[in-house]
Design an enzyme around this catalytic site. Structure first.
Site, PDB file in Angstrom:
ATOM      1  N   SER A  62       0.760  -1.140   0.056  1.00  0.00           N
ATOM      2  CA  SER A  62      -0.057   0.089   0.041  1.00  0.00           C
ATOM      3  C   SER A  62       0.805   1.188  -0.080  1.00  0.00           C
ATOM      4  O   SER A  62       0.370   2.418   0.036  1.00  0.00           O
ATOM      5  CB  SER A  62      -0.994   0.162   1.240  1.00  0.00           C
ATOM      6  OG  SER A  62      -1.974  -0.895   1.049  1.00  0.00           O
ATOM      7  N   LYS A  65       0.127   3.708  -2.803  1.00  0.00           N
ATOM      8  CA  LYS A  65      -0.695   4.908  -2.798  1.00  0.00           C
ATOM      9  C   LYS A  65      -0.283   6.193  -2.545  1.00  0.00           C
ATOM     10  O   LYS A  65      -0.886   7.084  -3.034  1.00  0.00           O
ATOM     11  CB  LYS A  65      -1.815   4.520  -1.577  1.00  0.00           C
ATOM     12  CG  LYS A  65      -2.584   3.251  -1.692  1.00  0.00           C
ATOM     13  CD  LYS A  65      -3.549   3.190  -0.594  1.00  0.00           C
ATOM     14  CE  LYS A  65      -4.513   1.959  -0.688  1.00  0.00           C
ATOM     15  NZ  LYS A  65      -3.876   0.681  -0.373  1.00  0.00           N
ATOM     16  N   SER A 306      -5.858   3.527   4.179  1.00  0.00           N
ATOM     17  CA  SER A 306      -5.146   2.632   3.213  1.00  0.00           C
ATOM     18  C   SER A 306      -6.394   2.176   2.421  1.00  0.00           C
ATOM     19  O   SER A 306      -6.657   0.764   2.240  1.00  0.00           O
ATOM     20  CB  SER A 306      -4.366   1.545   3.985  1.00  0.00           C
ATOM     21  OG  SER A 306      -3.753   1.113   2.652  1.00  0.00           O
TER      22      SER A 306
END
Length: 477
Positions: A62, A65, A306
């Site tokens: 993640s 991102k 997230s």
């Protein structure tokens, strides 16, 4: 457990400062076989203070991102909003709309059933009671698969990886209750709230308490067409129902059923059929609409929590807006690479980004490349207002309870994005050190595994590693 194999030959060049421990002393806490790539650099500095395998490609998870959010701000702008509209090319005659009613979904990851209800109410207030035509679900803003390359098949029905299609309502996630049968051997039964337009079937066998079959008989869900799901496996007898949640696999069908129900509840009928439209058409007269919060607000949620759904719809939208084509994974990937190169002078090189969330096992990036992104963010934060969107250690988001950072004494001093997959524990972000210096850091840690008997304490080595590392970074920069 030691981690000495990957640090053989480490030199003093990998030390934080003369007073700090070398990387091998931090990594000795990690399990055997783990892979570490690490980089720490002061903002604007020409060289890093830690450069350990910084060119090594790794799964970003993640932390991907971070890149998605930057590209979105540069391409879409902080005030961009997703729109969902009810349109028609027909005319209103009395209380009859003569023509199709088109629900044009724009990929809004925050759209709710209440939003649909509000649009239907607006339609009703205009006097519409009958629709002489079809109810059309338009999903033409996106094209091709709603599932990115490299997503594990066994995650597909989990709500955290619900396919990010054009039509999303209430995050395309629904819940059910599974009840064991009174008699062992009989099928368990499922209860689904009536407001979920899904079909659930049970092939789950009820087991007696203490049954030797229980250890290796697991629940599984098999998705079918038009949001039909079959549960299989076993469930041990229990007094309370087992709560479960699953991801909608066909967003257009789900949204269409919900909108149909809202029209019926409002006393609006249609004479045609419920149909899907995937080819882009010219906009018609807007009868009702709703919009998301501004992009900057969505990115804050995405980074703090997230949120995969937000990340992946934004990723596909970046490609659509950049190239003027329906959003696909390929368009998103090409657009992000182009945007960062042209607008931020960041070269992603041989990095691989196939989605916006980092769920894909195809994604690859090095700490050195991620450091380019972090340095740009820090040096342009006055315009981007980016760092405030990241989780703050000990305060919110996915860093609220990060044990290693808490033990390092850096709560409130670290703003960073986490990244976790099976065997992956990543961090990428910023720290304000004891001297007031802001540093950027990238921790890519993969291949993290412990013996079965240590599973309950599997994070203890991670906490010890991070506490030692970030305490020294804080004190010695």
């Amino acid at each position: 457990m030691r981690f000495s194999r990957i640090v053989t030959g480490i030199t003093c060049a990998f030390m934080l400062q003369a007073q700090a421990a070398p990387v091998e002393e931090y990594s000795e806490f990690l399990p055997d076989g783990a892979n570490l790539a690490l980089m720490v650099q002061k903002i604007g500095a020409a060289a890093p203070s830690i450069d350990y395998h910084s060119q090594q490609m790794a799964l970003p998870a993640s932390t991907m991102k971070v890149i998605t959010a930057l590209a979105a701000l540069l391409q879409l702008g902080p005030d961009y909003r997703f729109h969902t509209q009810l349109e028609s090319k027909g005319s209103l005659s009395g209380n009859t709309l003569r023509g199709d009613l088109v629900a044009r979904f724009g990929g809004d990851p925050t759209l709710t059933r209440q939003d649909l209800r509000n649009m239907v109410t607006t339609l009703k207030k205009q006097g519409v009671e009958h629709i002489e035509g079809n109810l059309v679900i338009d999903t033409s803003v996106f094209a091709s698969h709603d599932k990115a390359p490299g997503w594990p098949w066994n995650d597909m029905t989990q709500c955290f990886s619900a396919p990010p299609g054009a039509a999303i309502v209430d995050r395309n996630c629904f819940s059910v209750s599974l009840y064991s049968a009174p008699n062992p051997g009989d099928k368990a039964f499922i209860r689904v709230a009536s407001y979920y337009p899904v079909n659930m079937f049970s092939e789950v066998r009820t087991l007696a308490k203490g049954s030797p079959d229980a250890q290796y008989c697991e629940l599984d869900v098999v998705p079918g067409e038009l949001n039909r799901f079959t549960l299989t496996g076993c469930l041990t007898q229990r007094a309370e129902p087992l709560p479960l949640a699953f991801a909608i696999q066909d967003g257009a069908s789900y949204a269409g059923a919900l909108l149909k129900a809202e029209l019926q509840n409002a006393g609006i009928d249609y004479s045609g059929h419920l149909v899907r439209q995937t080819l882009l058409t010219e906009p018609a007269t807007v009868l009702a609409q709703t919009q998301s919060a501004p992009l900057h607000d969505l990115l804050r949620i995405m980074l703090k929590k997230s949120d995969n759904m937000i990340a992946d719809t934004i990723f596909r939208t970046i490609g659509r807006e950049r190239f003027g084509v329906p959003g696909t994974w390929r368009a998103g990937s090409d657009a992000v690479r182009q945007i960062l190169r042209q607008k931020a002078n960041i070269d992603l090189g041989n990095s691989i980004q196939v989605d916006g969330s980092g769920l894909s096992r195809h994604d690859l990036i090095s700490p050195a490349t991620m450091m380019q992104v972090l340095q740009y963010i820090a040096q342009n934060d006055g315009q981007l207002d980016y760092i405030s969107m990241l989780p703050l250690a000990g305060h919110d988001g996915t860093l609220l309870y990060r044990g290693g950072l808490h033990e390092a004494g850096v709560d409130g001093k670290v703003s960073a994005k986490t990244g976790s997959l099976q065997g992956v524990y990543n961090l990428a972000g910023f720290m304000t050190t004891a001297s007031g210096q802001r540093v950027a850091f990238v921790q890519f840690l993969s291949g993290y595994a412990v013996p079965p008997q240590d599973q309950r304490q599997r994070r203890i080595p991670l906490v010890r590693f991070e506490s030692r590392l970030y305490k020294d970074v804080y004190r010695n920069n």
